[in-house]
Structures are given as C-alpha cells and as structure tokens.
Design an enzyme around this catalytic site. Sequence first.
Site, PDB file in Angstrom:
ATOM      1  N   TRP A 139      16.050   5.809 -24.580  1.00 24.81           N
ATOM      2  CA  TRP A 139      15.448   4.740 -25.670  1.00 24.81           C
ATOM      3  C   TRP A 139      13.940   4.553 -25.721  1.00 24.81           C
ATOM      4  CZ3 TRP A 139      13.858   1.760 -21.918  1.00 24.81           C
ATOM      5  CH2 TRP A 139      14.293   1.740 -20.703  1.00 24.81           C
ATOM      6  N   ASN A 140      13.357   5.247 -24.701  1.00 23.04           N
ATOM      7  CA  ASN A 140      12.108   4.661 -24.527  1.00 23.04           C
ATOM      8  C   ASN A 140      11.215   5.172 -25.449  1.00 23.04           C
ATOM      9  OD1 ASN A 140      12.150   7.135 -22.959  1.00 23.04           O
ATOM     10  ND2 ASN A 140      10.354   6.630 -21.834  1.00 23.04           N
ATOM     11  N   LYS A 144      22.148  13.341 -29.802  1.00 27.53           N
ATOM     12  CA  LYS A 144      22.716  12.029 -29.489  1.00 27.53           C
ATOM     13  C   LYS A 144      21.614  11.280 -29.246  1.00 27.53           C
ATOM     14  CE  LYS A 144      24.373   9.799 -26.702  1.00 27.53           C
ATOM     15  NZ  LYS A 144      23.945   8.389 -26.451  1.00 27.53           N
ATOM     16  N   GLY A 165      16.232  12.208 -19.773  1.00 31.92           N
ATOM     17  CA  GLY A 165      17.125  10.863 -19.304  1.00 31.92           C
ATOM     18  C   GLY A 165      16.951  10.659 -17.801  1.00 31.92           C
ATOM     19  N   GLU A 186      14.579  17.082 -18.447  1.00 30.77           N
ATOM     20  CA  GLU A 186      13.403  16.248 -18.352  1.00 30.77           C
ATOM     21  C   GLU A 186      13.841  14.959 -17.956  1.00 30.77           C
ATOM     22  OE1 GLU A 186      10.274  17.202 -19.372  1.00 30.77           O
ATOM     23  OE2 GLU A 186      10.696  18.935 -19.958  1.00 30.77           O
ATOM     24  N   LEU A 187      13.506  14.765 -16.407  1.00 28.27           N
ATOM     25  CA  LEU A 187      14.335  13.462 -15.820  1.00 28.27           C
ATOM     26  C   LEU A 187      13.491  12.579 -15.466  1.00 28.27           C
ATOM     27  CD1 LEU A 187      16.959  15.659 -13.906  1.00 28.27           C
ATOM     28  CD2 LEU A 187      17.296  14.637 -16.175  1.00 28.27           C
ATOM     29  N   CYS A 205       8.276   7.903 -18.150  1.00 27.13           N
ATOM     30  CA  CYS A 205       9.067   8.740 -16.976  1.00 27.13           C
ATOM     31  C   CYS A 205       7.697   9.185 -16.175  1.00 27.13           C
ATOM     32  CB  CYS A 205       9.445   9.852 -17.872  1.00 27.13           C
ATOM     33  SG  CYS A 205       8.519  10.921 -18.942  1.00 27.13           S
ATOM     34  N   GLU A 246      13.151   5.159  -8.540  1.00 28.63           N
ATOM     35  CA  GLU A 246      12.333   4.885  -9.958  1.00 28.63           C
ATOM     36  C   GLU A 246      12.923   3.605 -10.425  1.00 28.63           C
ATOM     37  OE1 GLU A 246      13.790   7.018 -13.533  1.00 28.63           O
ATOM     38  OE2 GLU A 246      11.654   7.334 -14.086  1.00 28.63           O
TER      39      GLU A 246
HETATM   40  P1  NAP Z   1      20.047   7.541 -19.105  1.00 31.32           P
HETATM   41  O1  NAP Z   1      20.822   6.531 -18.736  1.00 31.32           O
HETATM   42  O2  NAP Z   1      20.172   9.028 -18.428  1.00 31.32           O
HETATM   43  O3  NAP Z   1      20.267   7.997 -20.589  1.00 31.32           O
HETATM   44  C1  NAP Z   1      19.579   9.034 -21.364  1.00 31.32           C
HETATM   45  C2  NAP Z   1      20.463   9.598 -22.530  1.00 31.32           C
HETATM   46  O4  NAP Z   1      21.644  10.164 -21.821  1.00 31.32           O
HETATM   47  C3  NAP Z   1      20.904   8.666 -23.390  1.00 31.32           C
HETATM   48  O5  NAP Z   1      21.139   8.996 -24.695  1.00 31.32           O
HETATM   49  C4  NAP Z   1      22.269   8.243 -22.792  1.00 31.32           C
HETATM   50  O6  NAP Z   1      23.050   7.751 -23.779  1.00 31.32           O
HETATM   51  C5  NAP Z   1      22.745   9.643 -22.371  1.00 31.32           C
HETATM   52  N1  NAP Z   1      23.841   9.615 -21.504  1.00 31.32           N
HETATM   53  C6  NAP Z   1      24.274   8.810 -20.702  1.00 31.32           C
HETATM   54  N2  NAP Z   1      25.335   9.424 -19.898  1.00 31.32           N
HETATM   55  C7  NAP Z   1      25.602  10.306 -20.166  1.00 31.32           C
HETATM   56  C8  NAP Z   1      26.604  11.296 -20.012  1.00 31.32           C
HETATM   57  N3  NAP Z   1      27.413  11.277 -19.015  1.00 31.32           N
HETATM   58  N4  NAP Z   1      26.583  12.588 -20.491  1.00 31.32           N
HETATM   59  C9  NAP Z   1      25.587  12.996 -21.684  1.00 31.32           C
HETATM   60  N5  NAP Z   1      24.791  11.872 -22.035  1.00 31.32           N
HETATM   61  C10 NAP Z   1      24.646  10.854 -21.321  1.00 31.32           C
HETATM   62  O7  NAP Z   1      18.544   7.451 -18.968  1.00 31.32           O
HETATM   63  P2  NAP Z   1      17.807   5.982 -19.856  1.00 31.32           P
HETATM   64  O8  NAP Z   1      18.061   5.051 -18.886  1.00 31.32           O
HETATM   65  O9  NAP Z   1      18.084   6.160 -21.344  1.00 31.32           O
HETATM   66  O10 NAP Z   1      16.421   6.616 -19.736  1.00 31.32           O
HETATM   67  C11 NAP Z   1      15.582   6.387 -18.842  1.00 31.32           C
HETATM   68  C12 NAP Z   1      15.449   7.719 -17.907  1.00 31.32           C
HETATM   69  O11 NAP Z   1      14.727   8.738 -18.692  1.00 31.32           O
HETATM   70  C13 NAP Z   1      14.292   7.305 -16.807  1.00 31.32           C
HETATM   71  O12 NAP Z   1      14.915   8.086 -15.684  1.00 31.32           O
HETATM   72  C14 NAP Z   1      13.130   8.241 -17.435  1.00 31.32           C
HETATM   73  O13 NAP Z   1      12.266   8.469 -16.177  1.00 31.32           O
HETATM   74  C15 NAP Z   1      13.798   9.178 -18.046  1.00 31.32           C
HETATM   75  N6  NAP Z   1      12.990   9.895 -18.804  1.00 31.32           N
HETATM   76  C16 NAP Z   1      12.471  11.054 -18.722  1.00 31.32           C
HETATM   77  C17 NAP Z   1      11.476  11.613 -19.432  1.00 31.32           C
HETATM   78  C18 NAP Z   1      10.890  12.768 -19.332  1.00 31.32           C
HETATM   79  O14 NAP Z   1      10.091  13.602 -20.437  1.00 31.32           O
HETATM   80  N7  NAP Z   1      10.886  13.606 -18.212  1.00 31.32           N
HETATM   81  C19 NAP Z   1      11.098  11.283 -20.556  1.00 31.32           C
HETATM   82  C20 NAP Z   1      11.538   9.918 -20.995  1.00 31.32           C
HETATM   83  C21 NAP Z   1      12.507   9.441 -20.119  1.00 31.32           C
HETATM   84  P3  NAP Z   1      23.473   6.006 -23.699  1.00 31.32           P
HETATM   85  O15 NAP Z   1      21.908   5.493 -23.840  1.00 31.32           O
HETATM   86  O16 NAP Z   1      24.256   5.804 -25.146  1.00 31.32           O
HETATM   87  O17 NAP Z   1      24.142   5.912 -22.450  1.00 31.32           O
END
Ligand code: NAP
Length: 507
Positions: free
Chosen positions: A160-161, A184, A237, A259-260, A293, A394
Amino acid sequence: MQFTVDSIEGSELPIYIGGEWRPSKSGATLESFDPTTGAPWYRAADGSEDDIDDAVAAATGALKDPAWRGMTQTDRGRLLYRLAELIEQNGEALAQIETRDNGKLLREMRAQSAYLPNYYRYFAGMADKIQGDVIPVSKPDVLNFTMREPLGVIGVIVPWNSPLYMMTCTVAPSLCVGNCVVIKPSEHTSASAIAFAELVKEAGFPDGAFNVVTGHGATAGDALTRHPGLAKIAFTGGTETGRKVAANAGRMLVPCNLELGGKSPHVVFGDADLERATTGLISGIFAAAGQTCVAGSRCFVQAPAYDEVVDRMKQGAEAIRIGHPKDEDTQLGPLALKAQLSKVQKYIALGQEDGAQLVTGGRRPQRDDLGEGWYFEPTVFANATNDMRVARDEIFGPVASVIKFEDEADLIEMANDTAYGLASGIWTKDIDRAMRFAKSVDAGTVWINTYRAPSMMTPSGGFKESGYGKHNGFEAVRELTRLKSVVIDHSGKTADPFVMKLETGGS
Ligand code: NAP
C-alpha cells in the site's frame, strides 16, 4: 477518467478481468479507509480464488491471441508510449486517489505520478532493442544464437505504500517484453490500480494483457501465488509474507522476484558536512512517515559527531510540519493503516524498555485539527544499540534509532549485523572510505552523500531477508524473459549418432 476521488467516494469498485469491469464472483466487498479520518470511504470487490482463476485464464488467452502474441516489438512500444501519455494527462487524478487511500503527501504522490510516464517511456524505447547474441561456438559450420522470449503470465502483488509505482516496476518491463499480468493490490489501496486499468484499456492493449483482482492478501493474494498458470511471481511486501509466497512458488517451480523489507544502515562519519548529512538522515527516515522499504532507520553516527547529530535530528524532527497530506506545506502526513499506528506505538514502548533514550516524539500529536487521523510524531531514539528491538525489526514508521560507532571496522560489523540487506547510505568527504563501505556493506543499493534516490535505470533489489531479483533497467527485462539457445548445423554432413557433438581440437 471515470474513476476519480469523487466518483470512487462511497462507491463499490469492480475488478478488471479480460478488458471488462465486474464485481467479484461472490459479490463480496471490502472497506477501504481514509487515514486522515479513520473513516471508510469506498468498498472494493473482495476477489477470491474464482476471480483469480478467471484473471489468469484471461491473461493466458491474451498470450495466445495473435493480437498480443503476434504484435511487433515496435508496436508494443507504441502502446507503452500511448499509455505514458494517458498517465501524464491523468496524473493529478491518480495522485489524488493514492493520497486519499494511503495518506501520503499529495506533493509526493504528484511527483510519483509525474515520474510514471517516464518509466513507461523508458521501457517503450527498450521494447524493440531486446536482442539475443550470436555465440561463437568452436564448431565449424554451426551457428548458435540466443533469443529472448516473454515468460508468460506474471502474478504481481504490491503493498500500500506506493501502489502504482511499485506496480509499474513490474508492469512496464512485463508489457515491454510481451508478458501478461495479473495484479493483486493491497486491500488497503485498491483504487489506483482499478483507475489505472482504465488507462491501459484506453491505450489499446489487447484485453487480458492487464488484469486487476482486488481482495485480501490471505485469500486472493495466496490464490494468485498458488496458481499453476503463472510463469513468475513478482512480490513486493513484507518479509514474512515473502516467505509464504516463495514457498508457494517453490512448490510450482516458478521463479520469484521478492522485494521485501529492510532495516537500512544510514551512516554519518565525523568528516561529513553535518548539515547535509542530517538533512539526509531526516529525509531517509521521516519522508513518507517512515513507510518506505529503504527507510534509513538505523542511523550510525561516528563518536565525535554523535551529540551534534542527535541534537540536529531532534531539532529537525521537531520542526517537521505534521498535517493533512493535501496541504502544500505539510511534511508528515498520517500513517496509512491503523495497524501500522499500533505497531509504531508498540515499538516506542519496546525501545524504552530496552534502554534507548527517547529524545523527541514517541506519541500521537496532541492537536484537535488532526481529529481521528493516524498521525504519529517523528521520533528519535538516542543511545540505541544494534541489538535493541527498535534497531533489529522493521518498524515501517517515523522512528529513528541513532547508534554510535568508533571506526570503520566497528561500523561494518554492526551495519551488516542484520537480517536485512535492502539499502544503505553513507555521508563522508573521504571517497576512499565511501568506496570501502560500498564494497563491504551487505545491501543491494549504496547511496553515497545522498539517500532515497532511485531511478528506473538503476537496478535495485535486496539481499538476505530483503529478498532477491532486481527491478529497473535491463536487469528487469532479463528477469522477465526466458533465454533460448538455437543451434543450427549447416555442414550437410551426417555425424556419428552415438557420440555427443562436442567441440574438437584445442588442448
Ligand atoms: P504485506 O503485508 O507483506 O503485504 C504486501 C502485499 O501482499 C499486499 O498486497 C498484501 O495484501 C499481500 N499479501 C498478504 N498476505 C499474502 C499472502 N499470504 N499471499 C499473497 N499475498 C499476500 O506488506 P505491507 O504491510 O503491505 O507492506 C509493507 C512491507 O512492504 C514492508 O516490509 C516494506 O519494507 C515492504 N516493501 C518493500 C519494497 C521493496 O521494494 N523492497 C517496497 C515497498 C514495500 P493485503 O494488503 O490485502 O493483505
């Protein structure tokens, strides 16, 4: 555009499959909240496994369709150029949607949506420049060349960010090489991907090349990553979700781009220009309310400069203007999610429990005009150590842990003592030292005398628990194509059928 903040407000958004908008098959919907008020502002379709099946089928159909499969590279590039133009024309509407959905500054979302057309143009230009090699095999009368082909259907999951920006990192190079995508988005920010689909349709991409299924991560997201019709999963994510995605990909034997998360070291040496360096530290952790991230959340400062930098960070943090993300002079808006606010609050308590010194921040701003919005003060912890939970986990919020170091050896040891390896930064006037750091640090990106400065041309991606694979530049295209080797024997001779045709001669 039919999808704007005004039309979305109070509506039920559809999903986009095979060039058509429709409700989820079950008819279920989910709520999306405005971070500045905490109140729901629209409902999105809550897609399920059935919808994911339909989307992958539509994408697979498009892959076989001559309208996409038979399109020349130059024509694919033309479609991407057209899409870039449409994004430019509708950039303001897209930025307004993103700000409303995730609470990030409108200034920042405008800058991102102004950047997206460049991103699509960059890959539009690349579309007809992707070529193989002729391999000089040591065999007379044999021609060996390689070809790059599309991979197939790519499952794209974004957080979402920065939803459109993150989506674009995979979608632009995927469409450039002839893949099809099923996206998605996060359930918290469904609207911008749906609005974006309208532009993809108008640009003239064949139906099925681009699909969006909104819904929950644990259901729609999980179904996508288990789908046998995918050729690759591009996931952005958190690390824990990344592990689940990689496990599903492993079962299907499809490659992943992960990309975590990160816990990036951001370093200031005593010889640095401290004003510039501190501004860098503040930008690294407080921009986007720390929800990036690459947030430089572990600030390492050399002993002689430590007290001055902590003091400058305190003053800098206290001067940050907190306010509504749409106000031009706001520098820090709300956190995107209520859960994120609770997480930040939890870590403030853990930091204090572990003995870090709370220098400033650490609470929600006490201001009536901010109402029930999910705002949190920029927070600085001094006298932090690398083993504290605020320095290991994090947080994804505006919380800096400032850690003292003595010398380079001490610094590298601590900088690399983390599960993550996404980004890093260093401020120093000594280029030899900066280069030693760049070579030693376990991070996919090293910024020297700058921070949070990505580019569509710069390959980026993490090491260790920050994931694997690269976004941007030619690396993205390499990772989204498959390489095929073609070998032609034009000798006209019949060879011994029982001996492998290896090189002859040499030593
Ligand atoms: P998240 O909870 O891991 O969610 C990321 C995406 O995955 C969302 O679309 C989420 O959907 C989906 N998701 C959740 N559970 C899933 C599953 N079991 N199977 C498949 N997809 C699933 O992360 P977030 O809280 O949204 O985002 C923050 C994280 O993203 C932070 O750790 C940040 O560092 C990381 N990030 C990394 C980068 C990079 O380039 N390395 C860039 C931006 C963000 P829902 O939201 O609908 O649950």
